[in-house]
Design a protein around this motif. Structure first.
Motif, PDB file in Angstrom:
ATOM      1  N   THR A   5       0.886  -1.147   0.162  1.00 32.62           N
ATOM      2  CA  THR A   5       0.277   0.110   0.588  1.00 32.62           C
ATOM      3  C   THR A   5       1.158   1.337  -0.235  1.00 32.62           C
ATOM      4  O   THR A   5       1.957   1.115   0.083  1.00 32.62           O
ATOM      5  CB  THR A   5      -0.994   0.142   0.940  1.00 32.62           C
ATOM      6  N   PHE A   6       0.396   1.752  -0.674  1.00 32.24           N
ATOM      7  CA  PHE A   6       1.400   3.773  -0.537  1.00 32.24           C
ATOM      8  C   PHE A   6      -0.353   4.584   0.035  1.00 32.24           C
ATOM      9  O   PHE A   6      -1.067   4.235  -0.806  1.00 32.24           O
ATOM     10  CB  PHE A   6       1.334   4.118  -1.745  1.00 32.24           C
ATOM     11  N   GLU A   7       0.294   5.723   0.954  1.00 28.82           N
ATOM     12  CA  GLU A   7      -0.842   6.257   1.719  1.00 28.82           C
ATOM     13  C   GLU A   7      -0.400   7.655   2.118  1.00 28.82           C
ATOM     14  O   GLU A   7       0.979   7.542   2.193  1.00 28.82           O
ATOM     15  CB  GLU A   7      -1.245   5.782   2.932  1.00 28.82           C
ATOM     16  N   ILE A   8      -0.937   8.518   0.826  1.00 24.33           N
ATOM     17  CA  ILE A   8      -0.049  10.418   1.205  1.00 24.33           C
ATOM     18  C   ILE A   8      -0.303  10.954   2.178  1.00 24.33           C
ATOM     19  O   ILE A   8      -1.278  10.393   2.681  1.00 24.33           O
ATOM     20  CB  ILE A   8      -1.214  10.849  -0.346  1.00 24.33           C
TER      21      ILE A   8
ATOM     22  N   SER B  18       4.307   0.702   1.988  1.00 25.65           N
ATOM     23  CA  SER B  18       4.136  -0.400   2.906  1.00 25.65           C
ATOM     24  C   SER B  18       4.401  -1.960   2.303  1.00 25.65           C
ATOM     25  O   SER B  18       3.457  -2.100   1.385  1.00 25.65           O
ATOM     26  CB  SER B  18       2.825  -1.090   3.846  1.00 25.65           C
ATOM     27  N   ILE B  19       5.235  -2.873   2.498  1.00 25.85           N
ATOM     28  CA  ILE B  19       5.699  -4.202   2.138  1.00 25.85           C
ATOM     29  C   ILE B  19       6.097  -4.505   2.409  1.00 25.85           C
ATOM     30  O   ILE B  19       6.927  -4.168   3.442  1.00 25.85           O
ATOM     31  CB  ILE B  19       7.067  -3.432   0.377  1.00 25.85           C
ATOM     32  N   LYS B  20       5.409  -5.489   2.457  1.00 26.76           N
ATOM     33  CA  LYS B  20       5.547  -7.049   3.311  1.00 26.76           C
ATOM     34  C   LYS B  20       5.377  -6.421   5.334  1.00 26.76           C
ATOM     35  O   LYS B  20       6.180  -7.219   5.856  1.00 26.76           O
ATOM     36  CB  LYS B  20       7.158  -7.764   3.400  1.00 26.76           C
ATOM     37  N   GLY B  21       4.257  -5.481   4.850  1.00 30.05           N
ATOM     38  CA  GLY B  21       3.926  -5.391   6.559  1.00 30.05           C
ATOM     39  C   GLY B  21       5.107  -3.982   7.281  1.00 30.05           C
ATOM     40  O   GLY B  21       4.710  -3.901   8.292  1.00 30.05           O
ATOM     41  N   ILE B  22       5.878  -3.616   6.397  1.00 30.56           N
ATOM     42  CA  ILE B  22       7.128  -3.157   6.692  1.00 30.56           C
ATOM     43  C   ILE B  22       7.091  -1.118   5.550  1.00 30.56           C
ATOM     44  O   ILE B  22       6.269  -1.120   4.756  1.00 30.56           O
ATOM     45  CB  ILE B  22       8.419  -3.568   6.751  1.00 30.56           C
ATOM     46  N   SER B  23       6.579  -0.368   6.737  1.00 29.70           N
ATOM     47  CA  SER B  23       6.155   1.276   6.429  1.00 29.70           C
ATOM     48  C   SER B  23       7.838   1.967   6.612  1.00 29.70           C
ATOM     49  O   SER B  23       8.269   1.460   7.534  1.00 29.70           O
ATOM     50  CB  SER B  23       5.425   1.603   6.913  1.00 29.70           C
ATOM     51  N   ASN B  24       7.458   2.478   5.265  1.00 32.89           N
ATOM     52  CA  ASN B  24       8.883   3.122   5.365  1.00 32.89           C
ATOM     53  C   ASN B  24       7.757   4.706   4.604  1.00 32.89           C
ATOM     54  O   ASN B  24       7.572   4.345   3.344  1.00 32.89           O
ATOM     55  CB  ASN B  24       9.471   3.158   4.615  1.00 32.89           C
ATOM     56  N   SER B  25       8.584   5.948   5.017  1.00 34.56           N
ATOM     57  CA  SER B  25       8.647   7.130   4.161  1.00 34.56           C
ATOM     58  C   SER B  25       9.252   6.692   2.674  1.00 34.56           C
ATOM     59  O   SER B  25       9.981   7.314   2.797  1.00 34.56           O
ATOM     60  CB  SER B  25       8.565   8.308   5.041  1.00 34.56           C
ATOM     61  N   ILE B  26       8.296   7.356   1.649  1.00 33.64           N
ATOM     62  CA  ILE B  26       9.186   7.989   0.669  1.00 33.64           C
ATOM     63  C   ILE B  26       8.849   8.929  -0.100  1.00 33.64           C
ATOM     64  O   ILE B  26       7.881   9.815  -0.235  1.00 33.64           O
ATOM     65  CB  ILE B  26       9.400   6.603  -0.615  1.00 33.64           C
ATOM     66  N   THR B  27       9.733   9.929  -0.347  1.00 39.42           N
ATOM     67  CA  THR B  27       9.254  11.159  -1.552  1.00 39.42           C
ATOM     68  C   THR B  27       9.282  11.007  -2.794  1.00 39.42           C
ATOM     69  O   THR B  27      10.494  10.880  -3.567  1.00 39.42           O
ATOM     70  CB  THR B  27       9.696  12.617  -0.451  1.00 39.42           C
ATOM     71  N   PHE B  28       9.011  11.451  -3.609  1.00 35.78           N
ATOM     72  CA  PHE B  28       8.859  11.370  -4.927  1.00 35.78           C
ATOM     73  C   PHE B  28       8.134  12.408  -6.028  1.00 35.78           C
ATOM     74  O   PHE B  28       6.963  13.062  -5.479  1.00 35.78           O
ATOM     75  CB  PHE B  28       8.728  10.667  -5.408  1.00 35.78           C
TER      76      PHE B  28
ATOM     77  N   TYR C  62      12.365  -3.451   3.466  1.00 30.68           N
ATOM     78  CA  TYR C  62      11.971  -4.122   3.652  1.00 30.68           C
ATOM     79  C   TYR C  62      12.105  -5.403   3.929  1.00 30.68           C
ATOM     80  O   TYR C  62      11.484  -6.371   3.443  1.00 30.68           O
ATOM     81  CB  TYR C  62      10.528  -3.655   2.288  1.00 30.68           C
ATOM     82  N   ASP C  63      13.025  -5.417   4.054  1.00 26.62           N
ATOM     83  CA  ASP C  63      13.644  -6.569   4.913  1.00 26.62           C
ATOM     84  C   ASP C  63      14.010  -7.740   3.470  1.00 26.62           C
ATOM     85  O   ASP C  63      13.477  -8.714   3.339  1.00 26.62           O
ATOM     86  CB  ASP C  63      12.949  -7.618   5.373  1.00 26.62           C
ATOM     87  N   ILE C  64      14.197  -7.204   2.092  1.00 27.08           N
ATOM     88  CA  ILE C  64      14.953  -7.658   1.031  1.00 27.08           C
ATOM     89  C   ILE C  64      16.226  -7.191   0.486  1.00 27.08           C
ATOM     90  O   ILE C  64      16.448  -6.753  -0.037  1.00 27.08           O
ATOM     91  CB  ILE C  64      13.233  -7.313  -0.091  1.00 27.08           C
TER      92      ILE C  64
END
Length: 195
Positions: free
Chosen positions: A107-110, A128-138, A163-165
Protein backbone atom coordinates in the motif's frame (compact mmCIF):
# COMPACT_ATOMS: atom_id res chain seq x y z
CA UNK A 1 -18.61 43.17 22.18
CA UNK A 2 -21.80 41.83 20.65
CA UNK A 3 -20.97 43.49 17.32
CA UNK A 4 -17.47 41.98 17.33
CA UNK A 5 -18.92 38.50 17.98
CA UNK A 6 -21.42 38.89 15.16
CA UNK A 7 -18.67 40.04 12.77
CA UNK A 8 -16.48 37.11 13.77
CA UNK A 9 -19.35 34.67 13.30
CA UNK A 10 -20.24 36.22 9.92
CA UNK A 11 -16.62 35.97 8.75
CA UNK A 12 -16.46 32.33 9.79
CA UNK A 13 -19.69 31.50 7.98
CA UNK A 14 -18.49 33.24 4.81
CA UNK A 15 -15.17 31.34 4.98
CA UNK A 16 -16.96 28.02 5.41
CA UNK A 17 -19.40 28.82 2.61
CA UNK A 18 -16.59 29.46 0.12
CA UNK A 19 -14.23 26.73 1.27
CA UNK A 20 -14.18 24.10 -1.50
CA UNK A 21 -15.43 20.67 -0.52
CA UNK A 22 -13.09 17.72 -0.75
CA UNK A 23 -13.90 15.54 -3.75
CA UNK A 24 -12.88 11.90 -3.91
CA UNK A 25 -11.83 10.35 -7.21
CA UNK A 26 -11.76 6.56 -7.49
CA UNK A 27 -8.71 5.03 -9.18
CA UNK A 28 -9.65 3.18 -12.38
CA UNK A 29 -7.62 -0.02 -12.01
CA UNK A 30 -8.02 -0.90 -15.71
CA UNK A 31 -6.62 2.43 -16.95
CA UNK A 32 -3.96 2.79 -14.23
CA UNK A 33 -0.61 1.03 -14.26
CA UNK A 34 2.73 0.55 -12.52
CA UNK A 35 5.89 -0.40 -14.39
CA UNK A 36 8.98 -1.60 -12.51
CA UNK A 37 12.69 -1.89 -13.35
CA UNK A 38 15.20 -3.76 -11.18
CA UNK A 39 18.90 -3.51 -11.94
CA UNK A 40 21.73 -5.97 -11.38
CA UNK A 41 25.37 -6.25 -12.36
CA UNK A 42 25.43 -6.36 -16.15
CA UNK A 43 21.75 -5.73 -16.79
CA UNK A 44 18.22 -5.35 -15.49
CA UNK A 45 14.72 -6.83 -15.58
CA UNK A 46 11.44 -5.04 -16.05
CA UNK A 47 7.73 -5.65 -15.86
CA UNK A 48 4.37 -4.46 -14.58
CA UNK A 49 2.24 -4.85 -11.50
CA UNK A 50 -1.46 -4.16 -11.01
CA UNK A 51 -3.31 -1.74 -8.79
CA UNK A 52 -6.08 -3.32 -6.72
CA UNK A 53 -7.87 -0.13 -5.65
CA UNK A 54 -7.23 3.48 -4.73
CA UNK A 55 -8.48 7.03 -4.39
CA UNK A 56 -7.27 10.60 -4.86
CA UNK A 57 -8.70 13.47 -2.81
CA UNK A 58 -9.05 16.91 -4.38
CA UNK A 59 -9.80 20.16 -2.53
CA UNK A 60 -10.72 22.84 -5.05
CA UNK A 61 -7.91 22.85 -7.62
CA UNK A 62 -5.28 20.91 -5.69
CA UNK A 63 -4.53 17.33 -4.75
CA UNK A 64 -4.87 16.97 -0.97
CA UNK A 65 -4.38 13.25 -0.34
CA UNK A 66 -4.94 9.74 -1.50
CA UNK A 67 -3.91 6.13 -1.29
CA UNK A 68 -3.71 2.98 -3.37
CA UNK A 69 -3.15 -0.74 -2.94
CA UNK A 70 -0.86 -2.80 -5.17
CA UNK A 71 -1.82 -6.37 -6.06
CA UNK A 72 1.46 -8.20 -5.45
CA UNK A 73 0.04 -11.39 -6.97
CA UNK A 74 -0.15 -9.63 -10.35
CA UNK A 75 3.62 -9.19 -10.90
CA UNK A 76 4.51 -9.65 -14.59
CA UNK A 77 7.99 -9.84 -16.15
CA UNK A 78 8.09 -8.38 -19.66
CA UNK A 79 11.72 -8.93 -20.72
CA UNK A 80 11.94 -12.73 -20.32
CA UNK A 81 10.10 -15.67 -21.89
CA UNK A 82 9.50 -19.33 -21.09
CA UNK A 83 11.25 -21.01 -18.16
CA UNK A 84 13.44 -17.96 -17.46
CA UNK A 85 10.31 -15.88 -16.94
CA UNK A 86 8.64 -18.54 -14.79
CA UNK A 87 11.72 -19.08 -12.60
CA UNK A 88 12.29 -15.37 -11.94
CA UNK A 89 8.59 -14.79 -11.29
CA UNK A 90 8.49 -17.59 -8.73
CA UNK A 91 11.62 -16.15 -7.11
CA UNK A 92 10.16 -12.63 -6.92
CA UNK A 93 7.00 -14.00 -5.33
CA UNK A 94 8.98 -16.16 -2.90
CA UNK A 95 10.46 -15.39 0.51
CA UNK A 96 13.78 -14.10 -0.88
CA UNK A 97 11.84 -11.13 -2.25
CA UNK A 98 8.19 -10.16 -1.74
CA UNK A 99 6.69 -13.17 0.13
CA UNK A 100 3.50 -12.77 -1.89
CA UNK A 101 1.70 -15.72 -0.29
CA UNK A 102 2.02 -14.02 3.11
CA UNK A 103 1.74 -10.44 1.85
CA UNK A 104 -0.52 -10.35 -1.24
CA UNK A 105 -0.78 -6.55 -1.25
CA UNK A 106 1.37 -3.48 -0.72
CA UNK A 107 0.00 0.00 0.00
CA UNK A 108 0.90 3.64 -0.42
CA UNK A 109 -0.74 6.47 1.53
CA UNK A 110 -0.01 10.15 0.93
CA UNK A 111 1.00 12.09 4.05
CA UNK A 112 2.20 15.38 2.53
CA UNK A 113 1.95 17.25 -0.78
CA UNK A 114 4.19 20.20 -1.65
CA UNK A 115 3.44 22.25 -4.80
CA UNK A 116 6.34 22.60 -7.25
CA UNK A 117 4.94 24.50 -10.22
CA UNK A 118 1.66 24.48 -12.11
CA UNK A 119 0.98 20.75 -12.35
CA UNK A 120 3.99 19.41 -10.43
CA UNK A 121 4.06 18.41 -6.79
CA UNK A 122 6.37 16.57 -4.44
CA UNK A 123 4.51 13.72 -2.79
CA UNK A 124 5.53 12.18 0.52
CA UNK A 125 3.81 9.07 1.80
CA UNK A 126 4.10 5.75 3.56
CA UNK A 127 4.90 2.78 1.33
CA UNK A 128 4.17 -0.55 3.01
CA UNK A 129 5.66 -3.76 1.60
CA UNK A 130 5.65 -7.08 3.48
CA UNK A 131 3.97 -5.31 6.39
CA UNK A 132 6.91 -2.89 6.74
CA UNK A 133 6.22 0.82 6.26
CA UNK A 134 8.70 3.51 5.22
CA UNK A 135 8.27 7.11 4.13
CA UNK A 136 9.31 8.00 0.58
CA UNK A 137 9.18 11.27 -1.38
CA UNK A 138 9.04 11.71 -5.16
CA UNK A 139 7.99 14.28 -7.77
CA UNK A 140 4.76 13.80 -9.69
CA UNK A 141 2.63 15.54 -12.28
CA UNK A 142 -1.05 15.84 -11.37
CA UNK A 143 -3.68 17.14 -13.78
CA UNK A 144 -7.42 17.43 -13.43
CA UNK A 145 -9.81 17.70 -16.36
CA UNK A 146 -13.40 17.95 -15.13
CA UNK A 147 -14.19 14.56 -13.56
CA UNK A 148 -10.83 12.89 -14.24
CA UNK A 149 -7.55 13.22 -12.34
CA UNK A 150 -4.31 11.83 -13.81
CA UNK A 151 -1.25 11.48 -11.56
CA UNK A 152 2.07 10.38 -13.08
CA UNK A 153 5.33 9.71 -11.24
CA UNK A 154 8.35 8.31 -13.10
CA UNK A 155 11.54 6.85 -11.66
CA UNK A 156 10.25 6.46 -8.10
CA UNK A 157 13.18 4.86 -6.26
CA UNK A 158 12.46 2.24 -3.58
CA UNK A 159 15.22 0.76 -1.41
CA UNK A 160 14.21 -2.89 -1.09
CA UNK A 161 16.54 -3.50 1.87
CA UNK A 162 14.31 -1.25 4.02
CA UNK A 163 11.59 -3.88 3.52
CA UNK A 164 13.75 -6.81 4.61
CA UNK A 165 14.57 -7.82 1.02
CA UNK A 166 18.32 -8.43 1.28
CA UNK A 167 18.85 -11.17 -1.32
CA UNK A 168 22.16 -10.55 -3.17
CA UNK A 169 22.48 -7.03 -1.75
CA UNK A 170 26.01 -5.61 -1.69
CA UNK A 171 25.02 -3.69 1.44
CA UNK A 172 24.74 -6.99 3.32
CA UNK A 173 26.93 -9.34 1.29
CA UNK A 174 30.05 -7.39 0.33
CA UNK A 175 31.81 -10.31 -1.37
CA UNK A 176 28.96 -11.16 -3.75
CA UNK A 177 30.75 -9.68 -6.79
CA UNK A 178 28.98 -9.87 -10.15
CA UNK A 179 25.95 -11.66 -8.66
CA UNK A 180 24.80 -8.48 -6.88
CA UNK A 181 21.32 -7.05 -7.39
CA UNK A 182 20.78 -3.29 -6.92
CA UNK A 183 19.30 -2.26 -3.58
CA UNK A 184 16.97 0.20 -5.31
CA UNK A 185 14.32 -0.61 -7.88
CA UNK A 186 12.30 1.97 -9.77
CA UNK A 187 8.56 2.37 -10.26
CA UNK A 188 6.72 4.42 -12.87
CA UNK A 189 3.23 5.06 -11.58
CA UNK A 190 0.31 6.18 -13.74
CA UNK A 191 -2.97 6.70 -11.89
CA UNK A 192 -6.22 7.59 -13.62
CA UNK A 193 -9.05 8.42 -11.21
CA UNK A 194 -12.66 9.40 -11.88
CA UNK A 195 -15.55 10.78 -9.80
Amino acid sequence: MKTFSLLTLSSLLIFLAFKPATETFKVDTEKSSIEWVAGKVGGSHKGTIGIALGKLDYDGKALKGGSFAIDMTSIVITDLQGNSNKNLLNHLKGDDFFSVAKHPSATFEITKITPDGTDRVNITGNLSIKGISNSITFPATVKRQKNVVVAVAKGVKVDRTKYDIKYRSKSFFGDIGDKAIDDEFELSINLVATK
